[in-house]
Design a protein around this motif. Structure first.
Motif, PDB file in Angstrom:
ATOM      1  N   VAL A 160       0.836  -1.205   0.000  1.00  0.00           N
ATOM      2  CA  VAL A 160       0.000   0.000   0.000  1.00  0.00           C
ATOM      3  C   VAL A 160       0.874   1.259   0.000  1.00  0.00           C
ATOM      4  CG1 VAL A 160      -1.657   1.328   1.350  1.00  0.00           C
ATOM      5  CG2 VAL A 160      -1.974  -1.127   1.044  1.00  0.00           C
ATOM      6  N   CYS A 161       1.872   1.290   0.892  1.00  0.00           N
ATOM      7  CA  CYS A 161       2.720   2.493   0.968  1.00  0.00           C
ATOM      8  C   CYS A 161       3.494   2.713  -0.318  1.00  0.00           C
ATOM      9  CB  CYS A 161       3.708   2.393   2.122  1.00  0.00           C
ATOM     10  SG  CYS A 161       2.921   2.508   3.710  1.00  0.00           S
ATOM     11  N   SER A 162       4.174   1.657  -0.801  1.00  0.00           N
ATOM     12  CA  SER A 162       5.035   1.927  -1.952  1.00  0.00           C
ATOM     13  C   SER A 162       4.184   2.231  -3.190  1.00  0.00           C
ATOM     14  CB  SER A 162       6.029   0.789  -2.209  1.00  0.00           C
ATOM     15  OG  SER A 162       5.366  -0.406  -2.433  1.00  0.00           O
ATOM     16  N   VAL A 163       3.138   1.455  -3.443  1.00  0.00           N
ATOM     17  CA  VAL A 163       2.343   1.718  -4.651  1.00  0.00           C
ATOM     18  C   VAL A 163       1.642   3.070  -4.538  1.00  0.00           C
ATOM     19  CG1 VAL A 163       0.475   0.905  -6.116  1.00  0.00           C
ATOM     20  CG2 VAL A 163       2.067  -0.720  -5.137  1.00  0.00           C
ATOM     21  N   GLY A 164       1.116   3.388  -3.366  1.00  0.00           N
ATOM     22  CA  GLY A 164       0.431   4.667  -3.189  1.00  0.00           C
ATOM     23  C   GLY A 164       1.350   5.843  -3.459  1.00  0.00           C
ATOM     24  N   LEU A 165       2.516   5.836  -2.810  1.00  0.00           N
ATOM     25  CA  LEU A 165       3.445   6.957  -2.997  1.00  0.00           C
ATOM     26  C   LEU A 165       3.974   7.008  -4.429  1.00  0.00           C
ATOM     27  CD1 LEU A 165       5.326   6.773   0.399  1.00  0.00           C
ATOM     28  CD2 LEU A 165       3.910   8.649  -0.440  1.00  0.00           C
ATOM     29  N   GLU A 166       4.188   5.817  -5.012  1.00  0.00           N
ATOM     30  CA  GLU A 166       4.676   5.802  -6.394  1.00  0.00           C
ATOM     31  C   GLU A 166       3.657   6.398  -7.349  1.00  0.00           C
ATOM     32  OE1 GLU A 166       7.156   1.835  -5.450  1.00  0.00           O
ATOM     33  OE2 GLU A 166       5.679   1.722  -7.059  1.00  0.00           O
ATOM     34  N   LEU A 167       2.380   6.115  -7.099  1.00  0.00           N
ATOM     35  CA  LEU A 167       1.346   6.669  -7.977  1.00  0.00           C
ATOM     36  C   LEU A 167       1.314   8.194  -7.859  1.00  0.00           C
ATOM     37  CD1 LEU A 167      -1.621   4.162  -7.667  1.00  0.00           C
ATOM     38  CD2 LEU A 167      -0.301   4.684  -9.707  1.00  0.00           C
ATOM     39  N   VAL A 168       1.399   8.714  -6.630  1.00  0.00           N
ATOM     40  CA  VAL A 168       1.360  10.167  -6.451  1.00  0.00           C
ATOM     41  C   VAL A 168       2.569  10.826  -7.116  1.00  0.00           C
ATOM     42  CG1 VAL A 168       1.456  12.006  -4.750  1.00  0.00           C
ATOM     43  CG2 VAL A 168       0.009  10.018  -4.340  1.00  0.00           C
ATOM     44  N   LEU A 169       3.769  10.302  -6.783  1.00  0.00           N
ATOM     45  CA  LEU A 169       4.989  10.864  -7.368  1.00  0.00           C
ATOM     46  C   LEU A 169       4.994  10.707  -8.888  1.00  0.00           C
ATOM     47  CD1 LEU A 169       7.982   9.779  -5.111  1.00  0.00           C
ATOM     48  CD2 LEU A 169       7.361  12.093  -5.798  1.00  0.00           C
ATOM     49  N   GLY A 170       4.627   9.516  -9.336  1.00  0.00           N
ATOM     50  CA  GLY A 170       4.627   9.234 -10.772  1.00  0.00           C
ATOM     51  C   GLY A 170       3.678  10.161 -11.502  1.00  0.00           C
ATOM     52  N   LEU A 171       2.513  10.422 -10.904  1.00  0.00           N
ATOM     53  CA  LEU A 171       1.540  11.307 -11.533  1.00  0.00           C
ATOM     54  C   LEU A 171       2.103  12.725 -11.626  1.00  0.00           C
ATOM     55  CD1 LEU A 171      -1.302  11.548 -12.699  1.00  0.00           C
ATOM     56  CD2 LEU A 171      -2.115  12.154 -10.435  1.00  0.00           C
ATOM     57  N   MET A 172       2.785  13.156 -10.563  1.00  0.00           N
ATOM     58  CA  MET A 172       3.374  14.503 -10.590  1.00  0.00           C
ATOM     59  C   MET A 172       4.406  14.615 -11.713  1.00  0.00           C
ATOM     60  SD  MET A 172       3.813  15.360  -6.565  1.00  0.00           S
ATOM     61  CE  MET A 172       5.376  16.149  -6.856  1.00  0.00           C
ATOM     62  N   PHE A 173       5.315  13.651 -11.765  1.00  0.00           N
ATOM     63  CA  PHE A 173       6.340  13.680 -12.815  1.00  0.00           C
ATOM     64  C   PHE A 173       5.683  13.645 -14.196  1.00  0.00           C
ATOM     65  CE2 PHE A 173       9.970  11.656 -10.103  1.00  0.00           C
ATOM     66  CZ  PHE A 173      10.121  12.869  -9.451  1.00  0.00           C
ATOM     67  N   ALA A 174       4.675  12.766 -14.340  1.00  0.00           N
ATOM     68  CA  ALA A 174       4.047  12.595 -15.647  1.00  0.00           C
ATOM     69  C   ALA A 174       3.328  13.875 -16.071  1.00  0.00           C
ATOM     70  CB  ALA A 174       3.069  11.421 -15.620  1.00  0.00           C
ATOM     71  N   LEU A 175       2.632  14.522 -15.133  1.00  0.00           N
ATOM     72  CA  LEU A 175       1.945  15.775 -15.458  1.00  0.00           C
ATOM     73  C   LEU A 175       2.959  16.816 -15.893  1.00  0.00           C
ATOM     74  CD1 LEU A 175      -0.704  16.071 -12.598  1.00  0.00           C
ATOM     75  CD2 LEU A 175      -1.155  15.853 -15.052  1.00  0.00           C
ATOM     76  N   TYR A 176       4.098  16.829 -15.212  1.00  0.00           N
ATOM     77  CA  TYR A 176       5.111  17.810 -15.578  1.00  0.00           C
ATOM     78  C   TYR A 176       5.638  17.529 -16.986  1.00  0.00           C
ATOM     79  CZ  TYR A 176       9.300  20.501 -15.840  1.00  0.00           C
ATOM     80  OH  TYR A 176      10.247  21.372 -16.269  1.00  0.00           O
ATOM     81  N   LEU A 177       5.904  16.259 -17.261  1.00  0.00           N
ATOM     82  CA  LEU A 177       6.435  15.927 -18.588  1.00  0.00           C
ATOM     83  C   LEU A 177       5.426  16.279 -19.675  1.00  0.00           C
ATOM     84  CD1 LEU A 177       8.179  12.457 -18.184  1.00  0.00           C
ATOM     85  CD2 LEU A 177       9.200  14.711 -18.382  1.00  0.00           C
ATOM     86  N   ARG A 178       4.136  16.080 -19.376  1.00  0.00           N
ATOM     87  CA  ARG A 178       3.116  16.291 -20.404  1.00  0.00           C
ATOM     88  C   ARG A 178       2.860  17.775 -20.631  1.00  0.00           C
ATOM     89  NH1 ARG A 178       0.496  17.356 -23.821  1.00  0.00           N
ATOM     90  NH2 ARG A 178      -1.412  16.513 -24.734  1.00  0.00           N
ATOM     91  N   PHE A 179       2.734  18.534 -19.529  1.00  0.00           N
ATOM     92  CA  PHE A 179       2.323  19.925 -19.692  1.00  0.00           C
ATOM     93  C   PHE A 179       3.454  20.906 -19.447  1.00  0.00           C
ATOM     94  CE2 PHE A 179      -1.532  17.580 -18.564  1.00  0.00           C
ATOM     95  CZ  PHE A 179      -2.245  17.822 -19.710  1.00  0.00           C
ATOM     96  N   GLY A 180       4.546  20.425 -18.878  1.00  0.00           N
ATOM     97  CA  GLY A 180       5.694  21.303 -18.689  1.00  0.00           C
ATOM     98  C   GLY A 180       6.604  21.186 -19.883  1.00  0.00           C
TER      99      GLY A 180
END
Lengths: 291, 270
Positions: free
Chosen positions: A75-95
């Motif tokens: 739960v901890c690793s997948v949860g945090l990975e999803l949050v971090l991964g989403l942040m990075f991905a949003l940045y790559l897409r719109f930044g």
């Protein structure tokens, strides 16, 4: 009709041997073994019926501890990975996107688990680790933290190493998902001047849902069977505080040589894994219908 | 302003992803006696002592060769079986595709520890104990599903009409597969081949349990078994780790596109 069948046999036949036979046979053997008392060292080998499972589910506190650790880790690793991964991905897409950032993101994912575990073990070294050194220099801690030998911290340290290694994979999956969202939807939102938070929760995330699910299932199952990182970093200790189901099964097999009971643990793990998959698949079955 | 923001974000991603690698390299070029001292953070002068220790270590060289042999062997087998299987599932089956693909996913996601003892018995029966063959065979079991998933995706993207046209022209399935689908699927083969190589290069549990000597041990086992009298020989471990991550860095740099496609492609449609 006959040649059709012959073709199917030619093309699909190998699959029947290579994964199928070599997986089904072991699983059947696992089932049989799990119903036995079998300890190689003492030449014990007799039927036990469901006794192993009765003990496992009823009396074995170590099993429940391992299950708890596994779930906490997942739960901890997948949860945090999803949050971090989403942040990075949003940045790559719109930044700003670049091929180099993908290369850099892929590096931690591509190296062996054993190497990344040793790397983190070295960085978390209590006396000469870089992390304690930095924290001490900054004055955030007063004395070295015993990351891997403190039972309350060790599992979290393993989670940190896991997050470092697999966030890139999630980032890439979610980035691909974001790229698939039709441009028209995005420009419509722009024209409407949708506020960023609404844009994220009402437009991006629903569109991204299938990819989020895929990432969650794949990573969830992978985290549920975690072995390498923990085996190398802590070996399951201190005081079994990082013992996951895979580690418990491994130790029961190869340290106490109880092949019957080890099989019961392993099979329970497989059943839990299948149940988890089944539940998630059914909850989100629309994704799996081919259209 | 935005430029500074971009630079800041890039800095965070770079630091997060690369810092452990940098620290590994920095450690590996320190003088062995200085490794267990901090500060200084950076080495006063570069030393190749750790690397020369690794290169003169015959078992470690052996271990590298074993990893290469196992990776190439298992990848070759899985590419052949997987590409054929994916073609069969994608073009020859009317129904049951979803079921087969899901079963393959289950195989891919099976906890290794659950099949390790029965597989060990099979390997033993075949007389393959402590040989590279045992690892090649077992890795193929798990990388075939990987290849099928990527190749299935690749073949689904090839228009069905091509298949039908070739059938009407009287080509056999085998000819269509080798002359049309195999060449068109090369990017997919590259992707899945690389993923399979990385999987074999990294796998630990089977390599640990199926081998009892350096005759067949692979890199991850070699690194996990490094040990010293009091503490781990961190200089040698970091030097060895740097060496084995080097080919991976090259693969990632030169084939980033294929890797991303393989990873994402197998994940997208589910």
């Amino acid at each position: 009709m006959k040649t059709e069948f012959k073709n199917v046999v030619i093309f699909l036949g190998p699959l029947l041997i290579l994964p199928a036979l070599f997986v089904i046979w072991p699983l059947i053997e696992l089932m049989v073994l799990s119903l036995k008392h079998k300890v190689i060292l003492f030449e014990i080998d007799r039927w036990a019926g469901l006794e192993n499972y009765q003990y496992l589910l009823g009396k074995d506190a170590r099993f429940w501890g391992a299950l708890g650790n596994t779930l906490y880790f997942t739960v901890c690793s997948v949860g945090l990975e999803l949050v971090l991964g989403l942040m990075f991905a949003l940045y790559l897409r719109f930044g700003k996107e670049s091929a180099w950032i993908k290369v850099i993101l892929l590096l931690p994912w591509a190296i062996p688990n054993v190497v990344s575990a040793r790397l983190w073990q070295w960085m978390l070294h209590p006396e000469v680790g870089i992390i304690n050194h930095v924290l001490l220099t900054l004055g955030w801690i007063n004395e070295p933290v015993l990351w891997l030998s403190d039972p309350t911290l060790a599992l979290n340290a393993a989670i940190l190493a896991d997050i470092w290694k697999t966030t890139p994979l999630i980032t890439l999956l979610l980035f691909a998902g974001l790229q698939r969202i039709p441009e028209t939807i995005l420009s419509a939102a722009k024209v409407d001047r949708t506020p960023p938070v609404r844009f994220l929760f009402y437009i991006l995330l629903p569109q991204l849902n299938p990819m989020l699910m895929t990432a969650m299932i794949l990573r969830g199952l992978d985290a549920f069977r975690v072995f390498d990182v923990i085996y190398v970093m802590t070996g399951g200790g201190p005081a079994n505080s990082t013992e996951t189901l895979s580690i418990y099964a491994y130790r029961t097999y190869f340290q106490s040589l109880q092949f019957g009971y080890g099989s019961s643990i392993a099979l329970t793990q497989v059943i839990l894994m299948l149940a988890m998959t089944w539940i998630i698949m059914n909850a989100f079955s629309s994704k799996w219908d081919r259209s | 302003m935005t430029r500074a923001l971009h630079a800041g974000f890039y800095g965070v991603i770079l630091l997060w992803s690369l810092w452990p690698f940098i620290w590994q390299w920095v450690t590996s070029v320190k003088v062995p006696s200085n490794i267990s001292r901090i500060p200084p953070l950076l080495p006063e002068h570069l030393s190749a002592a750790n690397y020369s220790a690794i290169f003169s270590n015959e078992t470690f060289i052996r271990v590298i060769w074993n990893s290469i042999a196992v990776g190439l062997g298992a990848t070759a087998i899985s590419l052949v079986v997987g590409a054929m299987g994916a073609y069969g599932i994608s073009r020859l089956l009317e129904r049951g595709r979803r079921w087969i693909m899901l079963s393959l996913l289950v195989v891919l996601m099976l906890p290794q520890v659950s099949v390790v003892t029965p597989l060990y018995r099979i390997v033993d029966l075949m007389g393959w104990g402590d040989t590279l063959w045992s690892l090649i065979a077992v890795y193929s079991i798990f990388s075939v599903p990987l290849v099928v998933w990527v190749m299935y995706q690749a073949y689904e993207e090839i228009p069905e009409t091509l298949h039908r046209a070739a059938r009407v022209d009287g080509s056999s399935e085998w000819t269509i597969f080798t002359r049309v689908y195999l060449p068109l699927g090369i990017p997919g083969l590259v992707s899945s081949g690389l993923l399979s190589l990385i999987f074999c290069w990294n796998e630990f549990l089977f390599a640990l349990t199926f081998t009892s000597s350096y005759k067949a041990r692979t890199i991850p086992v070699g690194i996990s078994l490094f040990s010293g009298q009091y503490d781990f020989p961190w200089g040698e471990i970091t030097a060895a780790s740097s060496l084995v991550t080097f080919p991976i860095i090259l693969i990632v740099i030169f084939s980033q596109k294929y890797l991303v496609r393989g990873l994402v492609g197998s994940g997208v449609k589910g």
